[in-house]
Design an enzyme around this catalytic site. Structure first.
Site, PDB file in Angstrom:
ATOM      1  N   ASP A  79      -8.569  10.978  -0.829  1.00 53.63           N
ATOM      2  CA  ASP A  79      -8.271   9.973   0.230  1.00 53.63           C
ATOM      3  C   ASP A  79      -8.920   8.838  -0.018  1.00 53.63           C
ATOM      4  OD1 ASP A  79      -7.590   8.554   2.394  1.00 53.63           O
ATOM      5  OD2 ASP A  79      -7.641  10.269   3.933  1.00 53.63           O
ATOM      6  N   SER A 125      -0.421  -8.651  -3.791  1.00 52.99           N
ATOM      7  CA  SER A 125       1.026  -8.542  -3.269  1.00 52.99           C
ATOM      8  C   SER A 125       1.250 -10.199  -3.350  1.00 52.99           C
ATOM      9  CB  SER A 125       1.222  -8.176  -2.044  1.00 52.99           C
ATOM     10  OG  SER A 125       2.743  -8.412  -1.576  1.00 52.99           O
ATOM     11  N   TYR A 141      -0.103  -6.988   7.174  1.00 52.73           N
ATOM     12  CA  TYR A 141       0.000  -6.535   5.636  1.00 52.73           C
ATOM     13  C   TYR A 141      -0.368  -7.698   4.860  1.00 52.73           C
ATOM     14  CZ  TYR A 141       2.079  -5.230   1.214  1.00 52.73           C
ATOM     15  OH  TYR A 141       2.421  -4.918  -0.036  1.00 52.73           O
ATOM     16  N   LYS A 178      -3.687  -8.104   1.898  1.00 55.28           N
ATOM     17  CA  LYS A 178      -3.441  -8.570   0.702  1.00 55.28           C
ATOM     18  C   LYS A 178      -4.283  -9.913   0.291  1.00 55.28           C
ATOM     19  CE  LYS A 178      -1.122  -4.917  -0.213  1.00 55.28           C
ATOM     20  NZ  LYS A 178      -1.651  -3.854  -1.300  1.00 55.28           N
TER      21      LYS A 178
END
Length: 255
Positions: free
Chosen positions: A58, A138, A151, A155
């Site tokens: 993990d 991204s 999000y 990034k």
């Protein structure tokens, strides 16, 4: 070629990267918390004549990532490339984002990248071999997207970490770069499509279709498109490249 670790490799972009690096000649440590998926990818690689081992570390647990790197060296004989690919997304207006939302997405997308970077770099430094660290960013790390604000923030953070690590690790012959995909036909974009559709009333697939209409190259990106660029970042042709977060998105974001 060497030994490569790919996190989040059970499906989607991670699976594509693992398969491509195996075809390039790397022994691949395929890591994912979804054990069935990661076992299938490792089996797919070995069935094609490559070398792979499945792991279930993990990335939000620094001790688990440290143990992953130790096991990879023991099992496969080294650690030359770390692809910190594991990531999650959530569609939500910033005014509705909760502390739990922030913790969950930053744990995977930022802390997970840091832990992979730290453990891989320490292993590479101890072995004196140099290496390649490749992070998942991204297009949302170059331009903030509405309903994906938190999000996007993760990034942008990956881009900063990539630049700082590239400077710190250069004396150890370790390069650090990131890849910035766009609209990829994977489970993550299926999730984004569904969650945005719930808010807008759009039918399934309609949001993805609307976003795809803005891609200059005229088609949704594939995992193989991303993997081809990661192949370059993981190979010798990128030896003089470090600190870069490069968009490979069909032209969605141009700077």
């Amino acid at each position: 070629m060497g030994v490569a670790v790919v996190t989040g490799a059970g499906r989607g972009i991670g699976r594509g990267i693992a398969l491509r690096l195996a075809r390039d000649g790397h022994a691949v440590a395929v890591d994912d918390v979804n054990t069935d998926d990661v076992a299938a990818v490792a089996n797919e690689i070995t069935a094609a004549g490559g070398t792979a081992r499945a792991y279930d570390a993990d990335v939000t647990d620094p001790e688990a990532v440290t143990e992953l790197c130790r096991r990879v060296v023991d099992d496969l004989g080294g650690l030359d490339v770390m692809v910190a690919n594991a990531g999650i997304a959530q569609v939500k207006p910033l005014l509705e984002v909760t502390p739990d939302d922030l913790r969950k997405i930053f744990d995977v997308n930022v802390f997970g990248v840091v832990y992979c970077l730290q453990s891989a770099a320490r292993t590479m430094i101890d072995r004196g071999t140099g290496g390649k660290i490749v992070n998942a960013a991204s297009i949302a790390g170059h331009a903030g997207f509405d309903l994906l604000g938190h999000y996007s923030a993760t990034k942008f953070a990956v881009r900063a970490l990539t630049q700082a690590a590239a400077k710190e690790l250069a004396p150890h012959r370790i390069t650090v770069n990131a890849y910035c995909p766009g609209i990829v036909g994977t489970d993550m974009w299926d999730l984004i499509d569904a969650q945005m559709g719930e808010r807008s009333g759009a039918a399934k697939g309609e949001t993805l279709k609307q976003y795809a209409a803005g891609i200059p190259l005229g088609r949704v990106q594939t995992a193989e498109d991303v993997a081809a660029f990661v192949s370059y970042l993981a190979g010798p042709d990128s030896d003089y490249m470090t600190g870069q977060s490069v968009m490979i998105d069909g032209g969605v974001v141009m700077v």
